[in-house]
Design a protein around this motif. Sequence first.
Motif, PDB file in Angstrom:
ATOM      1  N   HIS A 110      67.785  16.405  68.273  1.00 46.84           N
ATOM      2  CA  HIS A 110      69.020  15.761  68.906  1.00 46.84           C
ATOM      3  C   HIS A 110      68.828  13.998  68.998  1.00 46.84           C
ATOM      4  O   HIS A 110      69.824  13.470  68.626  1.00 46.84           O
ATOM      5  CB  HIS A 110      68.956  16.012  70.561  1.00 46.84           C
ATOM      6  N   ALA A 111      67.801  13.492  69.173  1.00 47.81           N
ATOM      7  CA  ALA A 111      67.583  12.241  69.141  1.00 47.81           C
ATOM      8  C   ALA A 111      67.779  11.647  67.548  1.00 47.81           C
ATOM      9  O   ALA A 111      68.405  10.756  67.403  1.00 47.81           O
ATOM     10  CB  ALA A 111      66.094  11.664  69.684  1.00 47.81           C
ATOM     11  N   ASP A 114      71.375  11.291  66.883  1.00 47.19           N
ATOM     12  CA  ASP A 114      72.199  10.055  67.584  1.00 47.19           C
ATOM     13  C   ASP A 114      71.705   8.796  66.822  1.00 47.19           C
ATOM     14  O   ASP A 114      72.467   8.145  66.447  1.00 47.19           O
ATOM     15  CB  ASP A 114      71.599   9.937  69.012  1.00 47.19           C
ATOM     16  N   LYS A 203      64.992   9.778  73.000  1.00 47.16           N
ATOM     17  CA  LYS A 203      66.290  10.296  73.304  1.00 47.16           C
ATOM     18  C   LYS A 203      67.012   9.487  74.188  1.00 47.16           C
ATOM     19  O   LYS A 203      68.399   9.368  74.370  1.00 47.16           O
ATOM     20  CB  LYS A 203      66.131  11.597  73.664  1.00 47.16           C
ATOM     21  N   ALA A 206      68.224   6.274  72.735  1.00 42.66           N
ATOM     22  CA  ALA A 206      69.365   6.438  71.821  1.00 42.66           C
ATOM     23  C   ALA A 206      70.730   6.832  72.503  1.00 42.66           C
ATOM     24  O   ALA A 206      71.740   6.318  71.902  1.00 42.66           O
ATOM     25  CB  ALA A 206      69.106   7.752  71.051  1.00 42.66           C
ATOM     26  N   GLN A 207      70.775   7.257  73.683  1.00 40.97           N
ATOM     27  CA  GLN A 207      71.949   7.498  74.398  1.00 40.97           C
ATOM     28  C   GLN A 207      72.442   6.316  74.764  1.00 40.97           C
ATOM     29  O   GLN A 207      73.706   6.115  74.817  1.00 40.97           O
ATOM     30  CB  GLN A 207      71.625   8.393  75.743  1.00 40.97           C
ATOM     31  N   GLN A 208      71.694   5.205  75.162  1.00 41.96           N
ATOM     32  CA  GLN A 208      72.367   3.973  75.227  1.00 41.96           C
ATOM     33  C   GLN A 208      72.471   3.179  74.031  1.00 41.96           C
ATOM     34  O   GLN A 208      73.628   2.647  73.892  1.00 41.96           O
ATOM     35  CB  GLN A 208      70.985   3.208  76.337  1.00 41.96           C
ATOM     36  N   VAL A 211      74.705   4.352  70.954  1.00 42.19           N
ATOM     37  CA  VAL A 211      76.273   4.251  71.499  1.00 42.19           C
ATOM     38  C   VAL A 211      76.687   2.724  71.304  1.00 42.19           C
ATOM     39  O   VAL A 211      77.725   2.521  70.807  1.00 42.19           O
ATOM     40  CB  VAL A 211      76.445   4.902  72.852  1.00 42.19           C
ATOM     41  N   VAL A 239      78.864   9.938  68.219  1.00 43.97           N
ATOM     42  CA  VAL A 239      77.681   9.750  69.003  1.00 43.97           C
ATOM     43  C   VAL A 239      77.802   9.850  70.494  1.00 43.97           C
ATOM     44  O   VAL A 239      76.771  10.243  71.180  1.00 43.97           O
ATOM     45  CB  VAL A 239      76.846   8.242  68.453  1.00 43.97           C
ATOM     46  N   ARG A 240      78.973   9.296  70.894  1.00 47.56           N
ATOM     47  CA  ARG A 240      79.282   9.237  72.354  1.00 47.56           C
ATOM     48  C   ARG A 240      79.170  10.841  72.930  1.00 47.56           C
ATOM     49  O   ARG A 240      78.816  10.835  73.835  1.00 47.56           O
ATOM     50  CB  ARG A 240      80.613   8.574  72.608  1.00 47.56           C
ATOM     51  N   HIS A 242      77.802  13.579  71.256  1.00 48.91           N
ATOM     52  CA  HIS A 242      76.558  14.400  71.065  1.00 48.91           C
ATOM     53  C   HIS A 242      75.530  13.652  72.047  1.00 48.91           C
ATOM     54  O   HIS A 242      74.687  14.471  72.443  1.00 48.91           O
ATOM     55  CB  HIS A 242      76.192  13.978  69.783  1.00 48.91           C
ATOM     56  N   SER A 243      75.441  12.541  72.267  1.00 49.48           N
ATOM     57  CA  SER A 243      74.362  11.904  73.088  1.00 49.48           C
ATOM     58  C   SER A 243      74.576  12.487  74.493  1.00 49.48           C
ATOM     59  O   SER A 243      73.597  12.174  75.309  1.00 49.48           O
ATOM     60  CB  SER A 243      74.654  10.160  73.384  1.00 49.48           C
TER      61      SER A 243
END
Length: 272
Positions: A110-111, A114, A203, A206-208, A211, A239-240, A242-243
């Motif tokens: 998942h990471a 992203d 992960k 990457a969410q931060q 995006v 990415v917004r 999926h993250s």
Amino acid sequence: TVTRRDGHWVLNGTKYYATGTLGATWIAVAARIEGRENGDTATAFVRPDQEGVTLDLESWSAFGQRGTASGEVRLNNVVVDDDLLIDEGPPPDPITADPSVLGAFDQALHAAIDIGIARAALEDGAVFVRTRSRPWKEALDAGIERADQEPHVVRRFGELTARLYALEALLARGTALIDEAYAAPEVTRDAAAQASLTVAAAKALAQQDAVEIAGAIFELTGTSGTDGAVNLDRHWRNVRVHSLHDPARWKYVHLGNHTLHGTRPPRLGLIL
């Protein structure tokens, strides 16, 4: 849930966000075995065209990741033969169960999605700025004739590139730790914890940062980059969405507890 009835299993329930079921030949369903005191679980295998199986693809209307067809699957008294069900017994205790890097492996995938989207956004944004963006008036007044030569644009691309490199390096370290854990004679708790925490950090960041990278390119392309025909916004949308697969806030809690107290993260199967 699955229930034993008349010599076979009967499956009931609803699964939201059942990514990939549109093109699936078989659907693997995680279920709780009804009537068992230990909370026993099972994996049942059913066909999309089987009686009692309903695929509701219209329920997926997110603004990103549209191609995943992550609709809803409803199961109504679906008959499952014995050879299509794995009785797994009670779920592993998150504290005492044998160590595993399966969760870290899943999270690394998942990471990587992203971070890969972030790289695509940055590369596509760079192409647009080089070939289509116009320099700002003050840049023209200073003798700068191309948008990709504006010092502020160049610097911002450098900042975003540095963040991307950091994400890729952290993910590479985490996946290397997974490989090391698998290569050892046995997976130890310390090895599993280190792999899980490192991948969790990748992960969460990457969410931060992924995006932000996907959104920041519009600061540099200018208004023309928002043209729907260009479709640069797909990177940010994808990415917004999926993250959000699992919350970063819990990953930071596990990382903090490990740094402060040496606490290993819980064994949570596919998610950390």
